[in-house]
Design a protein around this motif. Structure first.
Motif, PDB file in Angstrom:
ATOM      1  N   GLY A  83      31.335  16.489  32.157  1.00  0.00           N
ATOM      2  CA  GLY A  83      31.777  15.203  31.613  1.00  0.00           C
ATOM      3  C   GLY A  83      33.281  14.979  31.714  1.00  0.00           C
ATOM      4  O   GLY A  83      33.828  14.071  31.092  1.00  0.00           O
ATOM      5  N   TYR A  88      33.664   9.665  40.711  1.00  0.00           N
ATOM      6  CA  TYR A  88      35.092   9.376  40.494  1.00  0.00           C
ATOM      7  C   TYR A  88      35.957  10.132  41.510  1.00  0.00           C
ATOM      8  O   TYR A  88      36.989   9.652  41.962  1.00  0.00           O
ATOM      9  CB  TYR A  88      35.518   9.737  39.058  1.00  0.00           C
ATOM     10  N   GLU A 131      31.822  16.988  36.944  1.00  0.00           N
ATOM     11  CA  GLU A 131      30.914  15.878  36.602  1.00  0.00           C
ATOM     12  C   GLU A 131      29.937  16.323  35.511  1.00  0.00           C
ATOM     13  O   GLU A 131      29.721  15.607  34.525  1.00  0.00           O
ATOM     14  CB  GLU A 131      30.145  15.421  37.855  1.00  0.00           C
ATOM     15  N   ALA A 178      33.488  10.965  35.658  1.00  0.00           N
ATOM     16  CA  ALA A 178      32.208  10.304  35.909  1.00  0.00           C
ATOM     17  C   ALA A 178      31.768  10.649  37.324  1.00  0.00           C
ATOM     18  O   ALA A 178      32.603  10.939  38.187  1.00  0.00           O
ATOM     19  CB  ALA A 178      32.380   8.793  35.769  1.00  0.00           C
ATOM     20  N   LYS A 179      30.460  10.617  37.561  1.00  0.00           N
ATOM     21  CA  LYS A 179      29.951  10.912  38.898  1.00  0.00           C
ATOM     22  C   LYS A 179      30.549   9.913  39.894  1.00  0.00           C
ATOM     23  O   LYS A 179      30.583   8.714  39.633  1.00  0.00           O
ATOM     24  CB  LYS A 179      28.424  10.782  38.868  1.00  0.00           C
TER      25      LYS A 179
END
Ligand SMILES: Cc1cc2nc3c(=O)[nH]c(=O)nc-3n(C[C@H](O)[C@H](O)[C@H](O)COP(=O)(O)O)c2cc1C
Ligand code: SF4
Ligand code: FES
Length: 566
Positions: A317, A323, A314, A320-321
């Motif tokens: 990148g 996911y 996360e 996404a947080k």
């Protein structure tokens, strides 16, 4: 109305007077304000979503050592669920201790002693008895537990969340004295090291300009099949999932509960990012909205590694947080069956669903879901990085590919061995350093208890998908347990049936009652074989899922190959 006056009529004890038999509280168990505040504090600002119920039960159990009736009532209130729903979920899973009003709370420390086959062969029963004798029951409780995926270091136990390999009473006493009750996280390949080695290049390229069908072709060409046990061609499964309209999900099966299996743990404790890249490639291929990872509670170190490494992804990148949604099992083998796992991810009891529809069509939250075993995804990453040749160029005994065999029992060096898929039991014993000192090869479990037991005379069959069916068995998760002249096949079969009896979800009668009845019959000196045969037919024919369908295998194979024992 003046205080003390009566409404409606003048009879004593009627409406509003408050002096008669009127109810002062709602029906049922009352909400305890203190417990409610504790639950609210523990949950903080986490969403009160139904599918997170098991996560929240863990929060309470971790903080308070058990689940009191007051806390369950408070959690039901907080989640807007009925008490019955919360209670039925909490009592389904072995790792939750539900304590009703007036019942004693469990001692602060729990020891779970594995008594599945490899640990039993290594003296688990004697170890458990010695622990019960040597420890103060008011401070430590000793429970039996199924396979912890450390069969290569049997006998094994878990003290709190600390696993003790080659366990002895002395090791346990020392660990208690030192306060060693937490998981030990081993060294593993970090994200930085993985990237430095070319990791995540494949995912980055695919996300930028990849063609999912080309990747599917590669996976098909490699011959990769599901390594959770069923052996379904992985590329084909992607096509089924992708063929259903989105939103879609991906779910990783990290339950690894089949006794004797420890390959997923082996890989996750070494190369977690290789697995995560494979998962993200599969998720990209089927356009999954969320990746759920269902990891068994018996692997606390793996849970810690994954939580850390997901956070790293996360922060970098890569995702996404949120996911990747890591879920913690709670001690239920049946949650390895994919539809039961999905029920558990939805926060329910792990009860297998009827099929059709298949989970590729109707999975998590009724959406198409791609379910894969941990090791399968590891190979997805390797195939994308190294090409399909990584699997399809190895040939042995007419079989193509590689297999990770988890080997334990009476061998000199138990462990995970990556060998050609055409390996026979003799090749596997050879890889494991031969038989242990003083032991003569007598029999083996080729692929978990569901596969039963074969005699040493069947030693030239490749232990692969499709090769064992004519012998009334299958390779499953490639969990090989080797037995010797010091062991009785009937005892091993009884151990297997006890496991199934404990772990049956109880939904279908042939499985629930059949396992229990089989255990009783198998304890007799002389087996009632006609009755056992009848029972095996009923269980195999009328059970809903693979547990009940395969549970008769150990019984049938012992009656076929070890007649003199029964
Ligand atoms: C009783 C039972 C237990 C199972 N346990 C596991 C398990 O622990 N891990 C796993 O990956 N698959 C397990 N499976 C197989 C799963 O249902 C499913 O086939 C698999 O996760 C699909 O992934 P794959 O195609 O990558 O193998 C089990 C199946 C049954 C019937
Ligand atoms: S076969 Fe056994 S484990 Fe499977 S659904 Fe039926 S009762 Fe549950
Ligand atoms: S850890 Fe005990 S049998 Fe697997």
């Amino acid at each position: 109305m003046a205080e003390g006056t009566k409404a409606l009529d003048n009879r004593d004890g009627v409406w509003k007077s408050g002096k008669g038999k009127g109810r002062h509280t709602p029906k049922g168990r009352q909400l305890d304000d203190a417990a409610w505040t504790e639950v609210q504090t523990l949950l903080g600002d986490r969403p009160r979503r139904r599918d997170l119920l098991i996560e929240y039960l863990h929060l309470i159990q971790d903080a308070h050592g058990c689940l009191s009736a007051a806390h369950l009532r408070a959690l039901a209130e907080e989640m807007r669920l009925s008490q019955a729903e919360v209670y039925e979920v909490a009592t389904f899973y072995a790792h939750f201790d539900v304590v009703k009003e007036g019942e004693a709370v469990p001692p602060a420390l729990t020891i779970r002693v594995c008594d599945s086959l490899s640990c039993e062969l290594a003296g688990a029963q004697q170890l458990k008895a010695a622990l019960e004798d040597g420890l103060d029951a008011s401070e430590v409780r000793v429970l039996r537990a199924p396979c912890m995926g450390r069969c290569d270091t049997a006998p094994v136990l878990e003290l709190g969340h600390h696993h003790i390999d080659h366990a002895t009473v002395e090791k346990v006493q020392n660990a208690i004295a030192a306060g060693e009750t937490h998981a030990h996280v081993p060294d593993y390949q970090t994200y930085a090291a993985y990237v430095a080695d070319g990791g995540y290049q494949a995912l980055t390229d695919l996300r930028a300009n990849g063609d999912w069908e080309a990747v599917q072709e590669k996976i098909l060409a490699s011959g990769l099949r599901g390594l959770g046990g069923a052996g379904f061609p992985s590329g084909k499964k992607w096509g089924f999932v992708r063929g259903n309209a989105g939103p879609r999900y991906l779910a990783v099966n990290g339950d690894e509960g089949e006794p004797g299996t420890f390959k997923d743990r082996y890989y996750l404790e070494r190369t977690p990012q290789l697995f995560l890249e494979g998962m993200l490639i599969a998720a990209w291929a089927v356009e999954a909205d969320v990746c759920f990872i269902y990891m068994r509670d018996e692997y606390p170190a793996v849970l810690e590694i994954l939580a850390r490494e997901i956070k790293v992804l996360e922060d970098a990148g890569v995702v996404a947080k949120g996911y990747i949604d890591l879920r913690r099992g709670a001690g239920a083998y049946i949650c390895g069956e994919e539809s039961a796992m999905i029920e558990s991810i939805e926060g329910k009891r792990g009860i297998p669903r009827h099929r059709p529809p298949f989970v590729a069509q109707v999975g998590i939250f009724n959406r198409p879901t791609l379910v894969h075993n941990v090791e399968t995804l590891l190979w997805v990453a390797r195939i994308c990085r190294e090409g399909p040749e990584v699997l399809n160029t190895t040939e042995k005994n007419g079989r193509i590919g590689l297999r990770s065999y988890s080997v334990s029992g009476r061998v000199a060096k138990p462990g995970v061995f990556l060998l050609p898929a055409g390996s026979t039991i003799l090749d596997i014993i050879d890889a494991a350093g031969g038989m242990a000192d003083g032991h003569v090869f007598k029999a083996y479990q080729p692929g978990g208890p569901s596969s039963g037991i074969l005699p040493a005379t069947i030693d030239d069959v490749p232990l692969d998908f499709d090769t064992l069916q004519p012998l009334g068995t299958f390779i499953g998760s490639a969990a090989v347990v080797v037995l010797s002249d010091k062991d009785r096949a009937r005892d091993a079969a009884l151990n297997m049936l006890r496991f199934f009896e404990d772990e049956s979800c109880g939904q279908c009668t042939p499985c629930r009652v059949g396992c229990e009845k089989a255990v009783k019959l198998m304890q007799a000196d002389k087996w009632d074989q006609p009755l056992l045969e009848e029972l095996c037919v009923a269980m195999a024919d009328a059970s809903i899922c693979g547990l009940g369908q395969a549970a008769p295998n150990p019984i049938k194979l012992v009656m076929q190959h070890f007649k003199d024992e029964v």
